[in-house]
Structure formats: structure tokens, C-alpha cells
Design a protein around this motif. Sequence first.
Motif, short mmCIF file in Angstrom:
data_model
loop_
_atom_site.label_atom_id
_atom_site.label_comp_id
_atom_site.label_asym_id
_atom_site.label_seq_id
_atom_site.Cartn_x
_atom_site.Cartn_y
_atom_site.Cartn_z
N GLN A 1 3.26 6.30 4.90
CA GLN A 1 3.41 7.59 6.16
C GLN A 1 4.62 6.48 7.11
OE1 GLN A 1 -0.75 6.56 6.68
NE2 GLN A 1 -1.71 8.36 6.03
N ARG A 2 4.92 5.45 6.54
CA ARG A 2 6.08 4.79 7.72
C ARG A 2 7.18 5.94 7.11
NH1 ARG A 2 4.41 -0.12 5.96
NH2 ARG A 2 5.69 -0.56 4.89
N ASP B 1 0.82 -1.44 0.02
CA ASP B 1 0.35 -0.06 0.16
C ASP B 1 0.86 1.33 0.00
OD1 ASP B 1 -2.02 1.57 -0.25
OD2 ASP B 1 -2.61 1.39 2.38
N GLU B 2 0.89 2.17 -1.10
CA GLU B 2 2.40 3.08 -1.29
C GLU B 2 1.72 3.96 -0.39
OE1 GLU B 2 2.02 3.81 -5.26
OE2 GLU B 2 2.72 1.65 -6.46
#
Length: 78
Positions: free
Chosen positions: A51-52, A45-46
Motif C-alpha cells: 500500500q505504501r 507487513d507485506e
Amino acid sequence: MNITVKDIPESLHKQLREGADRSGRSLNKFILHTLEQSILPTKTDERSLLQRIQRRRKAMTATIDDAFLAKAIKGGRR
């Protein structure tokens, strides 16, 4: 296609059976699912990945510049 796996240790068989019971799958379906998860690539999930990365960048305390890299190389990190 059928495949037979021989000489499965009792402790592994027990863990597989318990995993199958917890997931509500048959032992065969659980083993197939487990193999697929460990071998087949998963789609990332791009948005979640970005976000990570952003969270980790904010948590970084070191500045990576030429001096930092030279010190790391000199210290044996490559």
C-alpha cells in the motif's frame, strides 16, 4: 548472560530512565527492548508495504525512461 556498560553520560542515562518510565518497563528491560529494535530485523507487513509503494507511485510526477536516466547520470546521479 550479563553485560556491564560503563561511562554512560548522565544525559543518556536520564533519557533511558525516562523512556523506561514511560513504557512501564524496568531500565534493564527498556534497554534490551531498545537494542532489539535497533539491531534485530523486523518482519514487514507485506500488505502495508504494498500500500505504501502504491501511494508513492501515484505521487510520483516524473516518468522514468531512458532519457530521464541518461540526464540523471549525466548530472552526476547514479
